[in-house]
Design a protein around this motif. Structure first.
Motif, PDB file in Angstrom:
ATOM      1  N   ILE A  33      10.716 -30.063 -27.809  1.00  0.00           N
ATOM      2  CA  ILE A  33       9.726 -31.100 -27.474  1.00  0.00           C
ATOM      3  C   ILE A  33       8.329 -30.640 -27.873  1.00  0.00           C
ATOM      4  CG2 ILE A  33       8.592 -32.279 -25.546  1.00  0.00           C
ATOM      5  CD1 ILE A  33      11.319 -32.403 -24.157  1.00  0.00           C
ATOM      6  N   HIS A  34       8.035 -29.362 -27.597  1.00  0.00           N
ATOM      7  CA  HIS A  34       6.731 -28.808 -27.972  1.00  0.00           C
ATOM      8  C   HIS A  34       6.553 -28.853 -29.484  1.00  0.00           C
ATOM      9  CE1 HIS A  34       3.136 -26.419 -27.804  1.00  0.00           C
ATOM     10  NE2 HIS A  34       3.695 -25.386 -28.443  1.00  0.00           N
ATOM     11  N   ARG A  68      15.299 -27.122 -25.093  1.00  0.00           N
ATOM     12  CA  ARG A  68      14.802 -28.499 -25.122  1.00  0.00           C
ATOM     13  C   ARG A  68      13.273 -28.525 -25.046  1.00  0.00           C
ATOM     14  NH1 ARG A  68      13.460 -32.457 -21.305  1.00  0.00           N
ATOM     15  NH2 ARG A  68      13.915 -34.593 -21.967  1.00  0.00           N
ATOM     16  N   GLU A  69      12.708 -27.697 -24.160  1.00  0.00           N
ATOM     17  CA  GLU A  69      11.249 -27.653 -24.027  1.00  0.00           C
ATOM     18  C   GLU A  69      10.590 -27.175 -25.316  1.00  0.00           C
ATOM     19  OE1 GLU A  69      10.618 -25.176 -20.658  1.00  0.00           O
ATOM     20  OE2 GLU A  69      11.184 -26.710 -19.186  1.00  0.00           O
ATOM     21  N   GLU A  70      11.207 -26.196 -25.969  1.00  0.00           N
ATOM     22  CA  GLU A  70      10.650 -25.697 -27.230  1.00  0.00           C
ATOM     23  C   GLU A  70      10.700 -26.767 -28.315  1.00  0.00           C
ATOM     24  OE1 GLU A  70      12.842 -22.184 -28.050  1.00  0.00           O
ATOM     25  OE2 GLU A  70      11.673 -20.920 -26.696  1.00  0.00           O
ATOM     26  N   GLU A  83      19.920 -23.569 -17.871  1.00  0.00           N
ATOM     27  CA  GLU A  83      18.568 -23.028 -18.050  1.00  0.00           C
ATOM     28  C   GLU A  83      18.297 -22.714 -19.514  1.00  0.00           C
ATOM     29  OE1 GLU A  83      18.134 -19.685 -15.502  1.00  0.00           O
ATOM     30  OE2 GLU A  83      18.292 -20.843 -13.637  1.00  0.00           O
ATOM     31  N   GLN A 122      17.705 -25.958 -21.235  1.00  0.00           N
ATOM     32  CA  GLN A 122      16.422 -26.523 -20.836  1.00  0.00           C
ATOM     33  C   GLN A 122      15.267 -25.863 -21.585  1.00  0.00           C
ATOM     34  OE1 GLN A 122      15.819 -29.159 -19.092  1.00  0.00           O
ATOM     35  NE2 GLN A 122      13.578 -28.947 -19.061  1.00  0.00           N
ATOM     36  N   LYS A 123      15.333 -24.529 -21.718  1.00  0.00           N
ATOM     37  CA  LYS A 123      14.295 -23.813 -22.465  1.00  0.00           C
ATOM     38  C   LYS A 123      14.273 -24.262 -23.924  1.00  0.00           C
ATOM     39  CE  LYS A 123      14.388 -19.642 -19.578  1.00  0.00           C
ATOM     40  NZ  LYS A 123      14.774 -18.206 -19.521  1.00  0.00           N
TER      41      LYS A 123
END
Length: 229
Positions: free
Chosen positions: A158-159, A154-156, A148, A151-152
């Protein structure tokens, strides 16, 4: 493969996984027709080879994808005789199975999307855990805690990349889609998250492997008392 430690004991468990699992075990099992049984059920019967009764067993059935490896699995709970376990492995191989490579069940779970790489590593850590701290850390990782966090992050990232690409696409238009303060705040958050993950490595190693400690002192200074306490 044998899923329990080698040697003699009250029980031993042999795990079989793969597309032909039910057909292979069904050839040797005297009781119900396993191919018609539901997943997550237990079945008592006898394993036979030709006319030779090998053992009375309990079979645990897990149909894909609701299993550890994501494939059809049968776990054979037999008596813990080393001879019985080896004999069962032998006749399973004769029926068409093969011995699993070390760690292959977890490897298959990874490739079938049942767990990610950090969770696969946590399986070995949980098996080797020799303290409550090591057990809790490995269990949290196995249940997706570390995943988790990644994943967080990675999302940051990508953003962050998306905002930069958007700015570059419209650079000649002199249009800003996000203020520079947002960029700097995002970079700071990513740097902080990455630093925490890096810093946690040393602590994780201590929890996993322990620390070598030497108690040194003069004669009758209380070294043994400290150790015993």
């Amino acid at each position: 493969a044998l899923a329990t430690p080698q040697g003699s004991g009250a029980l031993g468990i042999i795990r079989v996984s793969g597309p032909n699992t039910f057909a292979i075990v069904n050839e040797l099992f005297t009781g119900k027709d396993l191919t018609n049984q539901k997943t997550h059920t237990l079945h008592f019967g006898v394993i036979k080879h030709q006319q030779e009764i090998i053992d009375e067993v309990v079979l645990s059935l897990f149909r894909n994808p609701k299993s550890y490896t994501g494939e059809d699995i049968i776990e054979i709970s037999c008596h813990g005789s080393a001879y019985i376990q080896q004999r069962l492995l032998q006749i399973l191989i004769e029926a068409g199975a093969r011995m699993a490579r070390p760690g292959e069940f977890t490897e298959r779970a990874f490739f079938n999307g049942k767990m990610d790489l950090t969770q696969a590593e946590a399986v070995a850590d949980l098996i080797a855990a020799n303290s409550k701290a090591a057990q809790q850390t490995a269990l949290k990782q196995l249940r997706g805690g570390f995943s988790e966090d990644l994943q967080k992050l990675r999302e940051e990232l990508i953003h962050f990349a998306a905002l930069i690409e958007l700015e570059l696409d419209f650079s000649e238009e002199d249009v800003e889609f996000a203020d520079r303060g947002q960029f700097m705040q995002l970079i700071s958050q990513i740097k902080s998250a990455t630093s925490k993950l890096i810093d946690s490595f040393r602590l994780g190693n201590v929890i996993k492997n322990g620390v070598r400690v030497v108690i040194i002192g003069r004669l009758n200074a209380g070294k043994s008392t400290l150790l015993n306490a």
